[in-house]
Motif scaffolding. Sequence first.
Motif, PDB file in Angstrom:
ATOM      1  N   CYS A   1      41.673  42.456  27.482  1.00 35.04           N
ATOM      2  CA  CYS A   1      42.129  43.813  27.136  1.00 35.04           C
ATOM      3  C   CYS A   1      43.483  43.794  26.437  1.00 35.04           C
ATOM      4  CB  CYS A   1      42.200  44.686  28.395  1.00 35.04           C
ATOM      5  SG  CYS A   1      43.364  44.114  29.653  1.00 35.04           S
TER       6      CYS A   1
ATOM      7  N   THR B   1      42.283  38.368  32.718  1.00 41.50           N
ATOM      8  CA  THR B   1      42.146  39.813  32.542  1.00 41.50           C
ATOM      9  C   THR B   1      42.878  40.273  31.294  1.00 41.50           C
ATOM     10  OG1 THR B   1      41.968  40.123  34.940  1.00 41.50           O
ATOM     11  CG2 THR B   1      42.550  42.059  33.619  1.00 41.50           C
TER      12      THR B   1
ATOM     13  N   ALA C   1      44.952  47.320  34.528  1.00 40.38           N
ATOM     14  CA  ALA C   1      43.820  46.392  34.616  1.00 40.38           C
ATOM     15  C   ALA C   1      44.195  45.170  35.452  1.00 40.38           C
ATOM     16  CB  ALA C   1      43.386  45.974  33.220  1.00 40.38           C
TER      17      ALA C   1
END
Length: 336
Positions: free
Chosen positions: A199, A195, A210
């Motif tokens: 980002c 993840t 997130a």
Amino acid sequence: MTPASAGGTLHVPIDHHSAVQTAADQARALAWQCRMPGALPDQAAVLASELASNISKHAYDGAVFLQPSPLERGLDVIAVDQGPGIGDIGLSLTDGFSTTRTLGAGLGAVHRIATAFTIRSDAGHGTLAHAQLRAPHAPRPPADVGALCLPADGQTACGDGYALAEHDDVRTGLVIDGLGHGPDAAEATQRALRTFHSCSDAPLPDIISALHRALRHTRGAAAAAIRTAAGTAEYCGVGNIRAAVLTPQGVHRQLTGDAGIVGYHHPRTVSRTFALPRHARVVLYTDGIDPRWTHTPSTVQLRLPPTLLAASLVHTRRRSRDDATVLVLGPHPGTP
């Protein structure tokens, strides 16, 4: 021998002369896993063998750490010990020099074979050495970044992890500690790392948010993100991952994350921005490292390069019954 998880660190204690061959075999195998071309796997074995042999002959309480370099741009062979130290490092790097009536290849061979080699030695504090090997024309790993990540003793999967991303003149690092240890903790950590890479240029509180969404159906984790640019740093974290800012004079600042568990209870996180003094390094570490090291760090530790500092903390302050990770970001290249 402690196995390495994907992207983690392999720990080979040098407690018997047979460990020299073990270190060489494991370095060769890791180089193959990293798809290093040509003779590089055999060269990795030589680096590990020579550094381990020096510990076996001259020191005690030593270990060799093997891992992919940060950003997976090479292979790290790191040796640490608590021995008497090396009186003349320059002489010891000369081919043919020996204090034990051997052929004297030793550190001279390491210095010649390694793409980059760093060594520090001090009477009473032992020796730390970092030999890096990378393929021709491979991108150079950042010299001002160091990290080690080890599973708890008896575990094959590491519930800790770290990641690093670079965007222009900004560097962002992440340290994750999945709850507990073992496969379930490792699953949460690997999901968090994937993840992060999707980002990593987002604002730090958004990165933590997130991660929280991604970990909702996992065991959960503690997480801390650090972003450095010339002369400044920004920190944001949830859980018990700690951060310390070091200068050559001592511990300049310490930070801890907000209470909570990423994936379960995510408080509203606010990042903290602060100035980085000249020559400062930021150290992020999980609870597998005894935090009391910040009480009285030695003058030697305060001046170590990032990789050797991470190795020193893991070797001397690791709680072996827990996963342990140290990430060190040194002075940013643009720092005046």
